[in-house]
Design an enzyme around this catalytic site. Sequence first.
Site, PDB file in Angstrom:
ATOM      1  N   ARG A  37       0.695  -1.396  -0.041  1.00  0.00           N
ATOM      2  CA  ARG A  37      -0.067   0.001  -0.008  1.00  0.00           C
ATOM      3  C   ARG A  37       1.041   1.317  -0.063  1.00  0.00           C
ATOM      4  NH1 ARG A  37      -5.059  -1.786   4.002  1.00  0.00           N
ATOM      5  NH2 ARG A  37      -6.428  -2.122   2.285  1.00  0.00           N
ATOM      6  N   LYS A 174     -17.102 -16.244   5.220  1.00  0.00           N
ATOM      7  CA  LYS A 174     -18.505 -16.299   5.663  1.00  0.00           C
ATOM      8  C   LYS A 174     -19.306 -15.948   4.181  1.00  0.00           C
ATOM      9  CE  LYS A 174     -18.940 -14.897  10.193  1.00  0.00           C
ATOM     10  NZ  LYS A 174     -19.479 -13.812  11.307  1.00  0.00           N
ATOM     11  N   GLY A 328      -6.892  -8.017   0.353  1.00  0.00           N
ATOM     12  CA  GLY A 328      -7.211  -8.789   1.627  1.00  0.00           C
ATOM     13  C   GLY A 328      -6.376 -10.059   1.650  1.00  0.00           C
ATOM     14  N   GLY A 351     -12.496  -4.919   1.014  1.00  0.00           N
ATOM     15  CA  GLY A 351     -13.834  -4.240   1.054  1.00  0.00           C
ATOM     16  C   GLY A 351     -14.212  -3.494   0.077  1.00  0.00           C
TER      17      GLY A 351
HETATM   18  C1  3PG Z   1      -8.917  -2.007   4.501  1.00  0.00           C
HETATM   19  O1  3PG Z   1      -7.667  -2.472   5.185  1.00  0.00           O
HETATM   20  O2  3PG Z   1      -9.749  -2.835   4.166  1.00  0.00           O
HETATM   21  C2  3PG Z   1      -8.976  -0.726   4.412  1.00  0.00           C
HETATM   22  O3  3PG Z   1      -7.870   0.322   4.997  1.00  0.00           O
HETATM   23  C3  3PG Z   1     -10.074   0.048   5.329  1.00  0.00           C
HETATM   24  O4  3PG Z   1     -10.123  -0.356   6.622  1.00  0.00           O
HETATM   25  P1  3PG Z   1     -11.221  -0.667   7.575  1.00  0.00           P
HETATM   26  O5  3PG Z   1     -11.789  -1.909   7.020  1.00  0.00           O
HETATM   27  O6  3PG Z   1     -10.721  -0.561   9.032  1.00  0.00           O
HETATM   28  O7  3PG Z   1     -12.305   0.531   7.361  1.00  0.00           O
END
Ligand code: 3PG
Length: 376
Positions: A37, A174, A328, A351
């Site tokens: 990142r 999930k 992720g 997300g």
């Molecule tokens: C992540 O790591 O998915 C983003 O930086 C968002 O973080 P958060 O889910 O804590 O908002």
Amino acid sequence: MSIPQLEDLGDMSGRRVLLRADFNVPLANGEITDDLRIRAALPTIKWLQDAGATVVACSHLGRPKGEPNPEFSLDPVRAVLAQRAPGVELLENLRFDPGETANDPAFVAELIAGCDAYVNDAFGASHRSHASIVGPPQHLPSAAGRLLAKEVDVLLGVRNEPRRPFVGILGGAKVSDKLGVIEALLGICDSLIVGGGMAFTFLAAKGNQVGSSLLEEDQIATCKALLDSGAAIHLPHDITALGPGGKIGDPDAGGEVRQVGTSMPDGWMGLDIGPGTAAEFTDIITEARTVLWNGPMGVFEDPRFAAGTHTVGQAVAECRGFTVVGGGDSAAAAAKFGLADQIDHVSTGGGASLELLETGDLPGLKALRDSSQTTS
Ligand code: 3PG
Ligand code: MG
């Protein structure tokens, strides 16, 4: 989608730019374990500095509860930036202030004080309607950074105009977390591979005994409806399971590891797809011209249950089609198995990439589009 770009900000020399980045990096004992990142934000920082701007960067890190907490300090990121992008100022963790997640206008005012432009390069956080994401574009000339623009380009391209066959691969714990994206992907993919913990709720919906595997009882009916709809969903037909007494992540604790079919005795826990399934999934992936992979096939952090994710990851890496890994856990798996370089696009957002695929938009993108109509 048309969002304002860096060039749209005009002459940048002498301007002070607030840059929202996603420096929410994984840490172990205060050390950054994956700097993807940070590296991904460097092209935007360099562009701004070359154009004569002063860059004031900001980010969240982890989920501190609206108050300073040294565990979530951005100091480790600041140290890397000092080497990779000298001259960039980095504010302290935005989530040390409750105004960030509450999208408090007073906190927005504090953030933008002294700045005369705003750049959002925080793709991974652009699904959050937080102060630093949606606030500044209401007040300052604003643009997408290079990373944000590229993520949106690639992911919307896959969503809207995939080359076919388009194979989606979903895993992770999930069904309930990913129901929206399952439905969205079924609408655009030619086939959907389902592995990981979520596969057991689908297997239960087909009448299989899943033993002590992860199961969401309240999602069984939904999974059954999806399967009955005739959608091309590929489920595991063999499973690597851990017997009674075993512990995830602790091989020394004992417990037998065994290949089973899709019926697991009581006390047995399915923790990875089996070798037959991994081979079948590989065949499907090999034929694809577009692949989107989100979520591991098993508990890959435990070497006993890493093979399925490794094999599927290898198939994605070797696929001749266009390959995208949602951020992720699957990005972490691709990095762990040394496959990231062979994948066309590894997203920096978990997300955020799912929400963009599901809805075609994000709050942070909307804020930038609205800004171009009101400010410049
Ligand atoms: C992540 O790591 O998915 C983003 O930086 C968002 O973080 P958060 O889910 O804590 O908002
Ligand atoms: Mg390829």
